[in-house]
Scaffold this motif. Sequence first.
Motif, PDB file in Angstrom:
ATOM      1  N   VAL A  93       0.846  -1.197   0.000  1.00 27.63           N
ATOM      2  CA  VAL A  93       0.000   0.000   0.000  1.00 27.63           C
ATOM      3  C   VAL A  93       0.878   1.243   0.000  1.00 27.63           C
ATOM      4  O   VAL A  93       2.015   1.216   0.473  1.00 27.63           O
ATOM      5  N   SER A  94       0.339   2.317  -0.517  1.00 29.09           N
ATOM      6  CA  SER A  94       1.011   3.603  -0.454  1.00 29.09           C
ATOM      7  C   SER A  94       0.546   4.297   0.825  1.00 29.09           C
ATOM      8  O   SER A  94      -0.651   4.491   1.023  1.00 29.09           O
ATOM      9  N   VAL A  95       1.490   4.651   1.683  1.00 25.11           N
ATOM     10  CA  VAL A  95       1.123   5.274   2.963  1.00 25.11           C
ATOM     11  C   VAL A  95       1.052   6.793   2.806  1.00 25.11           C
ATOM     12  O   VAL A  95       1.842   7.393   2.075  1.00 25.11           O
ATOM     13  N   PRO A  96       0.075   7.416   3.494  1.00 20.87           N
ATOM     14  CA  PRO A  96      -0.108   8.863   3.335  1.00 20.87           C
ATOM     15  C   PRO A  96       0.980   9.710   3.990  1.00 20.87           C
ATOM     16  O   PRO A  96       1.167  10.866   3.601  1.00 20.87           O
ATOM     17  N   CYS A  97       1.710   9.176   4.940  1.00 18.69           N
ATOM     18  CA  CYS A  97       2.686   9.990   5.670  1.00 18.69           C
ATOM     19  C   CYS A  97       3.873  10.392   4.790  1.00 18.69           C
ATOM     20  O   CYS A  97       4.304  11.542   4.829  1.00 18.69           O
ATOM     21  N   CYS A  98       4.393   9.449   3.996  1.00 16.17           N
ATOM     22  CA  CYS A  98       5.575   9.751   3.179  1.00 16.17           C
ATOM     23  C   CYS A  98       5.420   9.318   1.730  1.00 16.17           C
ATOM     24  O   CYS A  98       6.328   9.513   0.933  1.00 16.17           O
ATOM     25  N   GLY A  99       4.284   8.687   1.392  1.00 18.14           N
ATOM     26  CA  GLY A  99       4.034   8.269   0.030  1.00 18.14           C
ATOM     27  C   GLY A  99       4.729   6.987  -0.378  1.00 18.14           C
ATOM     28  O   GLY A  99       4.579   6.529  -1.511  1.00 18.14           O
ATOM     29  N   ALA A 100       5.492   6.389   0.515  1.00 18.90           N
ATOM     30  CA  ALA A 100       6.207   5.150   0.189  1.00 18.90           C
ATOM     31  C   ALA A 100       5.221   3.998   0.024  1.00 18.90           C
ATOM     32  O   ALA A 100       4.124   4.012   0.591  1.00 18.90           O
ATOM     33  N   VAL A 101       5.623   3.003  -0.747  1.00 12.84           N
ATOM     34  CA  VAL A 101       4.848   1.779  -0.869  1.00 12.84           C
ATOM     35  C   VAL A 101       5.467   0.766   0.100  1.00 12.84           C
ATOM     36  O   VAL A 101       6.654   0.447  -0.005  1.00 12.84           O
ATOM     37  N   VAL A 102       4.675   0.344   1.067  1.00 16.39           N
ATOM     38  CA  VAL A 102       5.143  -0.596   2.085  1.00 16.39           C
ATOM     39  C   VAL A 102       4.130  -1.738   2.206  1.00 16.39           C
ATOM     40  O   VAL A 102       2.983  -1.611   1.788  1.00 16.39           O
TER      41      VAL A 102
END
Length: 155
Positions: A93-102
């Motif tokens: 998923v793409s996280v809203p805090c930093c935009g990374a895909v984790v």
Amino acid sequence: MSDGYIRLIPTDRGWQPTPEGAAAATAYVARLFSGPEDDVEEVEYEFYDRVTLIDAGENTTRISCSNCNGDLDVEWLNDLIEENGESFDSMDVSVPCCGAVVSLDSLRYDWPVGFARFEVSAMNPTRAKYELDAEELADVTALLGHPVAQILAHY
């Protein structure tokens, strides 16, 4: 008043037991909570077609990003569940805090959560010793034929 659950899942999120193993483990967990007061309302098992979030319900109040350590709003996870159901074809998923895909399972939850295609759950366990101890978890592991993790949830 919220309902409490003990949720037992395989440590390998894609693994599923035989139906016989599932039934034996469920019967064993039901015996752990049986008593003169009928201490547990419901013990059941469920097979899932897809990897499913086994959450901690209201116990989860904080999620941190595995990439930037930023806080993720629990509502973000709830929205993700609303969009996908509780099952996922991809854990990324793409996280809203930093935009990374984790990966969802790499995020840090304040209460343990898991992802699995099988679970045994006990609703409203009220025995003095709420959680399963190491020996009981080992017994469930032996019955299922695979190591298990324990998720404690309230809804």
